[in-house]
Design a protein around this motif. Structure first.
Motif, mmCIF file in Angstrom:
data_model
loop_
_atom_site.group_PDB
_atom_site.id
_atom_site.type_symbol
_atom_site.label_atom_id
_atom_site.label_comp_id
_atom_site.label_asym_id
_atom_site.label_seq_id
_atom_site.Cartn_x
_atom_site.Cartn_y
_atom_site.Cartn_z
ATOM 1 N N ILE A 1 0.852 -1.188 0.000
ATOM 2 C CA ILE A 1 0.000 0.000 0.000
ATOM 3 C C ILE A 1 0.893 1.245 0.000
ATOM 4 N N LEU A 2 0.562 2.186 -0.886
ATOM 5 C CA LEU A 2 1.371 3.382 -1.084
ATOM 6 C C LEU A 2 0.586 4.652 -0.784
ATOM 7 N N ALA A 3 1.306 5.661 -0.326
ATOM 8 C CA ALA A 3 0.782 7.023 -0.248
ATOM 9 C C ALA A 3 1.609 7.823 -1.248
ATOM 10 N N ILE A 4 0.940 8.506 -2.164
ATOM 11 C CA ILE A 4 1.621 9.265 -3.211
ATOM 12 C C ILE A 4 1.349 10.744 -2.983
ATOM 13 N N ALA A 5 2.423 11.521 -2.858
ATOM 14 C CA ALA A 5 2.285 12.960 -2.612
ATOM 15 C C ALA A 5 1.502 13.602 -3.749
ATOM 16 N N GLY A 6 0.528 14.432 -3.377
ATOM 17 C CA GLY A 6 -0.268 15.142 -4.364
ATOM 18 C C GLY A 6 -1.469 14.370 -4.871
ATOM 19 N N LYS A 7 -1.612 13.110 -4.451
ATOM 20 C CA LYS A 7 -2.747 12.283 -4.871
ATOM 21 C C LYS A 7 -3.566 11.926 -3.637
ATOM 22 N N PRO A 8 -4.889 12.087 -3.718
ATOM 23 C CA PRO A 8 -5.714 11.750 -2.553
ATOM 24 C C PRO A 8 -5.839 10.246 -2.360
ATOM 25 N N GLY A 9 -5.954 9.826 -1.107
ATOM 26 C CA GLY A 9 -6.179 8.418 -0.806
ATOM 27 C C GLY A 9 -4.911 7.591 -0.816
ATOM 28 N N LEU A 10 -5.117 6.291 -0.866
ATOM 29 C CA LEU A 10 -4.028 5.325 -0.874
ATOM 30 C C LEU A 10 -4.100 4.500 -2.153
#
Length: 144
Positions: free
Chosen positions: A6-15
């Motif tokens: 599971i990733l968190a991407i800067a500038g993108k909402p959610g996972l």
């Protein structure tokens, strides 16, 4: 699916769930709407399994924080990340009493609760799932 992908991407909402790696980056699928996106190597990306929360004595892995929330809530959803700051900090202090209030910001706490509530309906933050990952993670690290 596990929290390891599971990733968190800067500038993108959610996972996002990591699907495949490409020559120039990777393909990830949103946990919010199921849409796939391509992410370049230049993007600021964090694996949830690599995130930790500061305490006064050490850093506590995010999976352990999720496990504490799941235990407190009996595997159900937790409070909304939109609650007022005082209530969020008070609740977070119940699950992680020794968190470093100077280095853990309210915005971090909001992210943790938001992420938990995104992952909970998918069964990724149950006590059993997180316990299983904790036993698998040291074996993977020693294999490197």
């Amino acid at each position: 699916m596990s929290i390891q992908k599971i990733l968190a991407i800067a500038g993108k909402p959610g996972l996002f769930e990591l699907k495949i790696q490409t020559r120039t980056g990777f393909v990830a699928e949103s946990l919010l709407d199921g849409k796939r996106i391509t992410v370049s190597m230049r993007s600021n990306v964090s694996l949830l399994s690599e995130i930790a929360v500061y305490t006064y004595s050490e850093e506590v892995r995010l999976a352990e924080v999720f496990k504490a929330i799941a235990t407190k809530e009996n595997g159900g959803p937790t409070i909304s990340h939109k609650e007022d700051d005082a209530k969020l900090k008070s609740y977070f202090r119940e699950i992680l009493p020794e968190f470093d209030e100077d280095r853990v910001y309210t915005s971090d706490i909001k992210k943790i609760f938001n992420w938990y509530n995104l992952l909970q309906p998918k069964g990724l933050v149950t006590v059993e799932a997180l316990s299983k990952e904790e036993t698998e993670a040291p074996a993977e690290e020693s294999a490197k």
